[in-house]
Write a protein that holds these residues in place. Sequence first.
Motif, PDB file in Angstrom:
ATOM      1  N   ARG A   9       0.788  -1.205  -0.062  1.00  0.00           N
ATOM      2  CA  ARG A   9      -0.030   0.002  -0.171  1.00  0.00           C
ATOM      3  C   ARG A   9       0.760   1.144   0.140  1.00  0.00           C
ATOM      4  O   ARG A   9       0.538   2.128  -0.418  1.00  0.00           O
ATOM      5  N   HIS A  10       1.972   1.003   0.778  1.00  0.00           N
ATOM      6  CA  HIS A  10       3.181   2.162   0.545  1.00  0.00           C
ATOM      7  C   HIS A  10       4.252   1.656   0.201  1.00  0.00           C
ATOM      8  O   HIS A  10       4.628   0.592   0.737  1.00  0.00           O
ATOM      9  N   LYS A  11       5.159   2.345  -0.673  1.00  0.00           N
ATOM     10  CA  LYS A  11       6.395   1.939  -0.714  1.00  0.00           C
ATOM     11  C   LYS A  11       7.666   3.095  -0.884  1.00  0.00           C
ATOM     12  O   LYS A  11       7.215   4.158  -1.803  1.00  0.00           O
ATOM     13  N   ILE A  12       8.712   3.111  -0.367  1.00  0.00           N
ATOM     14  CA  ILE A  12       9.705   4.205  -0.675  1.00  0.00           C
ATOM     15  C   ILE A  12      10.782   3.441  -1.232  1.00  0.00           C
ATOM     16  O   ILE A  12      11.305   2.657  -0.729  1.00  0.00           O
ATOM     17  N   THR A  13      11.317   3.975  -2.334  1.00  0.00           N
ATOM     18  CA  THR A  13      12.545   3.258  -2.859  1.00  0.00           C
ATOM     19  C   THR A  13      13.598   4.629  -3.398  1.00  0.00           C
ATOM     20  O   THR A  13      13.294   5.737  -3.224  1.00  0.00           O
ATOM     21  N   GLU A  14      14.519   4.173  -3.953  1.00  0.00           N
ATOM     22  CA  GLU A  14      15.456   5.082  -4.248  1.00  0.00           C
ATOM     23  C   GLU A  14      15.677   5.136  -6.027  1.00  0.00           C
ATOM     24  O   GLU A  14      15.357   4.137  -6.489  1.00  0.00           O
ATOM     25  N   THR A  15      15.947   6.109  -6.335  1.00  0.00           N
ATOM     26  CA  THR A  15      16.230   6.335  -7.816  1.00  0.00           C
ATOM     27  C   THR A  15      17.130   5.251  -8.330  1.00  0.00           C
ATOM     28  O   THR A  15      17.979   4.811  -7.832  1.00  0.00           O
ATOM     29  N   GLY A  16      16.607   4.594  -9.398  1.00  0.00           N
ATOM     30  CA  GLY A  16      17.523   3.573 -10.166  1.00  0.00           C
ATOM     31  C   GLY A  16      17.161   2.167  -9.892  1.00  0.00           C
ATOM     32  O   GLY A  16      17.490   1.367 -10.582  1.00  0.00           O
ATOM     33  N   ARG A  17      16.577   1.837  -8.807  1.00  0.00           N
ATOM     34  CA  ARG A  17      16.192   0.541  -8.154  1.00  0.00           C
ATOM     35  C   ARG A  17      14.760   0.069  -9.196  1.00  0.00           C
ATOM     36  O   ARG A  17      13.982   0.807  -9.575  1.00  0.00           O
TER      37      ARG A  17
END
Lengths: 113, 116
Positions: A9-17
Amino acid sequence: DAEITQSPRHKITETGRQVTLACHQTWNHNNMFWYRQDLGHGLRLIHYSYGVQDTNKGEVSDGYSVSRSNTEDLPLTLESAASSQTSVYFCASSDAGVADTQYFGPGTRLTVL
Amino acid sequence: AQSVTQLDSQVPVFEEAPVELRCNYSSSVSVYLFWYVQYPNQGLQLLLKYLSGSTLVKGINGFEAEFNKSQTSFHLRKPSVHISDTAEYFCAVAPINAGNNRKLIWGLGTSLAVNP
């Protein structure tokens, strides 16, 4: 009761992943759709499928891909996440024709840092 | 090609007042018409749709809409709103007999804020 679910429901990720958002429906619907919702832009269609092994590009498909190996699931993959892909993503399904109601999942809020 | 214009991005209204959310569309062919509602932090759900027949369509939660072909409009109305009607409302159309197309064309939405 039949339903359509999305995870996470919620996701935080980094650029490029690489990121995959799941969509699962138990309506046994032929049609499935992925939208993104951004302030000022309403709903924009990313990809859609009219059946198993069928996938099509929507109006904002760059950087996204989908595959449909069974009736129930249409996962959305962000190949290399970009900050511009920070958004709320909705999956929807409908039975057969264009007059049929689209049923929406609860959404996934994705943040790309 | 089709397009949908929701004429108001935001509509503030007091509780128990009537409300009209306006939707115009452009299309060279006949269309089906839909209104969907999105409550805060939820997905969209169908309010009502016009496929054929009577041009006045009744939906859930006391909403109704009238299809006006000459004015290419499909305005949504409710005679008395409640706080719980606070939501985003989307108008959508789909061309009839457009081959295998099963996609909707969406308006940008109207945010209805019902104040006490």
